[in-house]
Design a protein around this motif. Structure first.
Motif, mmCIF file in Angstrom:
data_model
loop_
_atom_site.group_PDB
_atom_site.id
_atom_site.type_symbol
_atom_site.label_atom_id
_atom_site.label_comp_id
_atom_site.label_asym_id
_atom_site.label_seq_id
_atom_site.Cartn_x
_atom_site.Cartn_y
_atom_site.Cartn_z
ATOM 1 N N GLU B 263 51.823 83.260 29.068
ATOM 2 C CA GLU B 263 52.428 84.400 28.365
ATOM 3 C C GLU B 263 52.358 85.670 29.206
ATOM 4 O OE1 GLU B 263 50.497 84.635 24.506
ATOM 5 O OE2 GLU B 263 51.125 82.544 24.135
ATOM 6 N N ALA B 264 51.204 85.882 29.795
ATOM 7 C CA ALA B 264 51.045 87.088 30.615
ATOM 8 C C ALA B 264 52.002 87.056 31.803
ATOM 9 C CB ALA B 264 49.600 87.198 31.097
ATOM 10 N N LEU B 265 52.149 85.865 32.398
ATOM 11 C CA LEU B 265 53.036 85.751 33.555
ATOM 12 C C LEU B 265 54.494 85.947 33.132
ATOM 13 C CD1 LEU B 265 53.003 85.233 36.567
ATOM 14 C CD2 LEU B 265 52.983 82.772 36.126
ATOM 15 N N HIS B 266 54.820 85.411 31.972
ATOM 16 C CA HIS B 266 56.158 85.587 31.417
ATOM 17 C C HIS B 266 56.480 87.082 31.265
ATOM 18 C CE1 HIS B 266 59.559 83.656 29.402
ATOM 19 N NE2 HIS B 266 59.629 84.790 28.711
ATOM 20 N N ALA B 267 55.540 87.817 30.698
ATOM 21 C CA ALA B 267 55.733 89.261 30.515
ATOM 22 C C ALA B 267 55.940 89.950 31.867
ATOM 23 C CB ALA B 267 54.537 89.861 29.776
ATOM 24 N N ARG B 268 55.139 89.565 32.860
ATOM 25 C CA ARG B 268 55.260 90.150 34.209
ATOM 26 C C ARG B 268 56.641 89.890 34.815
ATOM 27 N NH1 ARG B 268 51.929 93.912 36.058
ATOM 28 N NH2 ARG B 268 50.274 93.766 34.534
ATOM 29 N N LEU B 269 57.147 88.674 34.598
ATOM 30 C CA LEU B 269 58.426 88.316 35.223
ATOM 31 C C LEU B 269 59.562 89.161 34.675
ATOM 32 C CD1 LEU B 269 58.396 84.456 35.795
ATOM 33 C CD2 LEU B 269 57.304 86.307 37.044
ATOM 34 N N GLY B 270 59.396 89.621 33.444
ATOM 35 C CA GLY B 270 60.416 90.485 32.840
ATOM 36 C C GLY B 270 60.384 91.886 33.430
ATOM 37 N N ASP B 271 59.388 92.159 34.227
ATOM 38 C CA ASP B 271 59.143 93.529 34.685
ATOM 39 C C ASP B 271 58.941 93.567 36.201
ATOM 40 O OD1 ASP B 271 58.711 96.221 34.183
ATOM 41 O OD2 ASP B 271 56.520 95.963 34.087
#
Lengths: 408, 408
Positions: B263-271
């Motif tokens: 989840e954390a990596l997913h959030a990072r990829l959006g940014d």
């Protein structure tokens, strides 16, 4: 800055290069065609053994513990140097057989001998150092199956240890041998079962640097063997007194005093109990005979800076020198004796970290060591590499393969 | 009494015996004809990878670090499971080639690559993770000699570490990679010299059990890669973010939380910064993919008493399981997950010491462990044996030889 361990005495330079057995390091590497390379010096081994014999009473036999270095040419050389060999597996049995060593002077110790190993040893005629009552039964049934009379000694777990030894093999509960108080019963059962009775094996520890501790352990071993022989009521054809003679690896380590140990042993032999008057006594030594005769040579592949540290990256590492890397049962990493072989004797100029080629932070050969300035292509020497080097390291780790070996 | 490490979930018994991949331990030993034996379960590896893929963003590629377990049948199986392979030597290059793996999905990291290794890698077409300015020059001159355009990435020594990792690969002076502040210059030189530019490799540590620390390290890696890309002024085709996902070995260890990390990596990829918008991101994992899928089986050769301690002596030991013996860079020895495979799930009845067959006190597989009562002939299982087992141990030590291996 961290100190480097003491380089064994007697190594000199030829044309500014470390010489081993009269050959320059670079010439040895040329001969082996590659690095990394273990070089073992026959001359140094022979000198060590001759000093040892001069210091010990004449009656003491010298055995070589194959596990320290089972390189075949070295075993063949040892055949003419020592009075017996001690092996720890059927793999080592094959090696001593290949080296042309008479099985009658070979003994086999090890807590987990499989039936196939017992069979091979019984058929070959080597002495089995029996490690437990269960193994005693397996030896007898195996000998019956093979129709051979086995040569058997009993390995004793003594109630004392070799103080200050790197590895304690006695004193308390241990997987090795039989607790001293149960030894006479087991020995009697083996003798009654018709084995060729060979005596006792009493190993108290290894890598001791205190001569006093070695003297004390030898006295205790002889006292215990006499007591066990007396309880058993049988003569003891042979007593393997173990070894334990250490070599200096680290700053502050000093060599043992052979003369003192020899004198004390001489005095003891004049005062042996009746049961040991006709006993053949032997010392089992591995590291002490070959450790300081070996040098590991590895080539510098890269010289690099990271922050304020300089790294000399070599083509060797812990896959050949696990103990020197500080990862084999070590709590605090200290530097082995290490030098730039191609600038041997040059003044130290800079503080460097010598590392191996493995992609792991465990792979270090010297930390924060003062060395002459070295470049890519220079050879690094790690000393005290003659024992527990090549075979005591994970050669397959990361796929770099085994080192070359050379006996000169 | 010392606790035993946690047995990985999902292992069950068939007829009271440990089953691996649907086969009883004794059946596997029969198939391999001998002990000791490493068994690796394809099913467990596939399940691990599929959970991992489900938890991570779809864009994340999964690479396998060959060093964790280079057993050829396992590599062949991994070919269909992961998106890339990371090697550490020309020996591992030969293995991946033998396994039929496309060199285009292989990258090669290692601080001490020899010229011959660079040549083999350049010719094969694998990506070289360049570890220093000096290696950069050697890559270029080697590619010129071979007449091939090399694929090159730069390995970055980050200024931060993976907190709580078993081995730190970043944060301070390190022999791995190039200090972050010197990376843009080196990358520019390589690009200007005409290499096929592949991007960055940033490895921060391994064997971390804190999901929070992994999340933090990944955020730092992405931030650093973005910053370096911006300074460089070139796109970054690929970013190897390292791995570091740990597995539980010891009492008290808990598995990492894949979902949280994903989840954390997913959030990072959006940014992501602009420079990384078209970058292929990969995780390089070894131990996490295969470690818990492997079991080491060894047979009890002797059961013996010494003073108040019971020893189960096996035909295995540290020559196959150095890390489990507690001698590979370990300060305090703790018990790996260990069980009596032929009495799997039975109630613990007695406190025992499981030791190997080597004639050294270092050779321990479990200390003061509560186990069901076992006899000679029973099989002992050491879990978490799928990574850094067979090849990370001194197989030649004492001449017992290598263990068998089996992929089921």
């Amino acid at each position: 800055m961290k100190p480097i361990g003491p380089i064994p005495p007697g190594f000199e330079a030829i044309d500014g290069e470390l010489a081993i057995g009269g050959y320059k390091a670079s010439a040895l590497v040329e001969q082996a065609v590659r690095t990394p390379l273990f070089v073992y010096s026959q001359e140094r081994i022979a000198a060590r053994i001759s000093h040892l014999r001069a210091a010990m009473p004449a009656a003491i036999r010298i055995h070589y513990a194959v596990k320290a270095n089972p390189y075949l040419p070295l075993l063949e050389f040892m055949r003419g140097q020592v009075d017996g060999f001690d092996i720890a597996s059927s793999g080592e049995l094959s090696l001593v057989q290949t080296a042309g060593i008479d099985p009658a002077i070979v003994s086999f110790a090890g807590p987990g001998k499989r039936d196939e190993e017992l069979e091979a040893a019984v058929v070959a005629g080597v002495t089995l150092n029996c490690e437990s009552e269960g193994e005693g039964r397996r030896i007898i049934s195996c000998a019956e199956r093979m129709g051979v009379t086995p040569r058997v000694a009993v390995r004793v777990n003594p109630d004392f240890e070799l103080r200050g030894s790197g590895m304690k093999m006695g004193g308390g509960a241990k997987p090795f041998g039989v607790d001293a108080d149960r030894v006479p019963d087991l020995a009697r059962q083996l003798i009654d079962a018709g084995v060729k009775w060979r005596g006792f094996h009493i190993f108290t520890g290894s890598q001791a640097l205190s001569s006093k501790a070695i003297i004390e352990a030898q006295a205790n071993v002889l006292e215990l063997a006499g007591r066990l022989a007396s309880e058993l009521g049988h003569a003891i054809p042979k007593l393997n007194m173990g070894g334990g003679f250490g070599i200096p690896y680290f700053d502050g380590d000093a060599a043992i005093e052979l003369a003192q140990i020899g004198e004390a042993l001489h005095a003891r032999l004049g005062d042996l109990p009746d049961e040991l008057q006709n006993t053949e006594l032997c010392l089992e030594l591995g590291r002490y005979l070959v450790g300081e005769a070996g040098v590991y040579l590895t080539r510098i592949v890269d010289r690099k800076q990271s922050h304020d540290a300089t790294f000399l990256v070599t083509d060797g590492g812990l896959h050949h020198q696990l103990a020197a890397s500080g990862n084999f049962g070590t709590v605090v990493r200290r530097n082995y004796p290490v030098a730039i072989a191609t600038r041997f004797g040059a003044e130290p100029e800079e503080e460097v970290n010598v590392v191996g080629c493995l992609c792991t932070p465990l792979d270090r050969l010297a930390d924060n060591a003062m060395m002459p300035k070295a470049e890519v292509g220079d050879l690094v020497a790690v000393f005290c590499a003659g024992a527990y080097g090549a075979t005591a390291s994970p050669a397959a780790f990361l796929g770099h393969g085994a080192a070359a070996e050379l006996l000169v």
